[in-house]
Design an enzyme around this catalytic site. Structure first.
Site, short mmCIF file in Angstrom:
data_model
loop_
_atom_site.label_atom_id
_atom_site.label_comp_id
_atom_site.label_asym_id
_atom_site.label_seq_id
_atom_site.Cartn_x
_atom_site.Cartn_y
_atom_site.Cartn_z
N ASP A 1 -0.32 11.81 -33.47
CA ASP A 1 0.26 12.83 -32.60
C ASP A 1 1.60 12.32 -32.07
O ASP A 1 1.71 11.14 -31.68
CB ASP A 1 -0.69 13.13 -31.43
CG ASP A 1 -0.19 14.25 -30.55
OD1 ASP A 1 -0.46 15.42 -30.88
OD2 ASP A 1 0.48 13.96 -29.54
N ILE A 2 2.61 13.18 -32.06
CA ILE A 2 3.91 12.80 -31.52
C ILE A 2 3.84 12.84 -30.00
O ILE A 2 3.48 13.86 -29.40
CB ILE A 2 5.02 13.75 -32.02
CG1 ILE A 2 5.05 13.77 -33.54
CG2 ILE A 2 6.38 13.32 -31.48
CD1 ILE A 2 6.03 14.77 -34.12
N ASP B 1 11.53 21.42 -34.57
CA ASP B 1 11.17 21.56 -36.00
C ASP B 1 11.84 20.48 -36.84
O ASP B 1 11.23 19.93 -37.76
CB ASP B 1 11.59 22.94 -36.51
CG ASP B 1 10.69 24.06 -35.98
OD1 ASP B 1 9.63 23.74 -35.42
OD2 ASP B 1 11.07 25.23 -36.13
N ASN C 1 10.75 19.98 -27.26
CA ASN C 1 10.99 21.41 -27.40
C ASN C 1 11.62 22.00 -26.15
O ASN C 1 12.55 22.83 -26.24
CB ASN C 1 9.67 22.13 -27.70
CG ASN C 1 9.25 22.02 -29.15
OD1 ASN C 1 10.08 21.86 -30.04
ND2 ASN C 1 7.95 22.09 -29.40
N GLU D 1 1.98 19.26 -33.64
CA GLU D 1 2.63 17.96 -33.84
C GLU D 1 1.65 16.89 -34.28
O GLU D 1 1.92 15.70 -34.17
CB GLU D 1 3.35 17.52 -32.55
CG GLU D 1 2.43 17.21 -31.38
CD GLU D 1 2.14 18.43 -30.50
OE1 GLU D 1 1.85 18.22 -29.31
OE2 GLU D 1 2.21 19.57 -31.00
#
Length: 316
Positions: free
Chosen positions: A189-190, A206, A197, A232
């Protein structure tokens, strides 16, 4: 049975005389008609009472006919030429083969040029059609393969999509249960992706997902596979790999991502990842339970401060 039938009967092909559209005629050295097949009757009826083959030929073909017959009988070789047979209604060209026979006789086999041309045209058309169909088949297979690839590919990152990576996971579960081979998975996971965002906009987000997906794919080893699990999150399937191998990979990936500056538009963005790892418990769980354990380990890694990996418990 006439002489021609007797001759063909010797070779067991007398039925050929009645079934063929070719003109078959037995001649003497003077080119007089000795015997012929039924296909020659239609021509014979146009020249009633004529017993010499030259009477059935146009004047332009008579000299060539004489040469072919003479060469065939004198040199005892087969000769071939195109002759024009004539009737009151029309003239037709035939490809003629002369074959020397015993007793100074010759066998003439004549095939209509129009029929030959028609057959050649049909054959050519069939070949063209076959080539077209082959090309269309190749194109269709390519389209089907492309459609299949598109249906299993994430449109943003070009990694396997959720459906495909889950299918890969399910296959590994079946293989592991059958052969007893270990395998592990890693959920990635980021960290703080929502903040990216909110700060830079979703188009930059993106770009980060796309670039990071490429980096992750390029830094895992074959036959490991990585897919976009959702949002993500990414899922790595490590066939034939115990927990230790997945932990070593997770450490490398965390270190590599930490060192990156991802270019997204005009921005250079530093990101980190958190990873949860689990080894499949052979015969003791299903793929969903395995995913849940990896997800729980990921959640623990995030609670411990992110930018790190955490392995699920190893008990069987």
């Amino acid at each position: 049975m006439n002489e021609l039938s007797t001759l063909f009967a010797q070779y067991g092909v007398e039925a050929f005389l009645e079934s063929t559209n070719l003109l078959v005629v037995l001649l003497d050295k003077e080119a007089a008609l000795i015997s012929w097949n039924s296909a020659f009757d239609w021509l014979k009826q146009t020249q009633r009472g004529k017993t010499h083959l030259k009477n059935f030929l146009s004047s332009a073909s008579q000299e060539l006919f004489a040469q072919l017959l003479s060469t065939t009988l004198e040199q005892r070789i087969r000769t071939k030429g195109e002759l024009e047979f004539t009737t009151k209604a029309r003239n037709d060209n035939f490809v003629c083969l002369f074959i020397p026979m015993p007793g100074q006789r010759a066998l003439l086999i004549a095939e209509p040029v129009a029929l030959t041309s028609e057959l050649e045209a049909v054959t050519a058309d069939l070949q063209r059609t076959k080539r077209i169909l082959t090309i269309k088949e190749i194109e269709l297979k390519a389209v089907i393969a492309q459609a299949d690839e598109v249906s299993h590919t994430d449109a943003l990152t070009f990694l396997p999509n959720r459906r495909q990576i889950i299918a890969d996971l399910q296959r590994e579960v079946i293989f592991s249960d059958r052969y007893g081979t270990p395998f592990s998975i890693s959920m990635l996971d980021i960290d703080f992706f929502k903040k990216i965002n909110d700060t830079y906009g979703h188009s930059v987000g993106d770009d980060v997902l796309r670039s990071l997906g490429t980096e992750l794919r390029n830094h895992i080893r074959h036959p490991d596979t990585i897919g976009r699990y959702g949002g993500e999150e990414f899922l790595i399937v490590l066939p034939h790999s115990p927990l230790k191998a997945a932990m070593e990979q997770a450490q490398r990936l965390c270190r590599h991502v930490r060192s990156l500056l991802i270019k997204a538009g005009e921005h250079e963005i530093a990101v980190t990842i958190s990873i949860g790892i689990a080894q499949y418990r052979i015969h003791n769980e299903d793929w969903q339970a395995l995913l849940n354990r990896a997800d729980a380990a990921l959640y623990q890694a995030k609670n411990n401060g992110r930018d790190q990996w955490k392995a699920a418990e190893e008990r069987q």
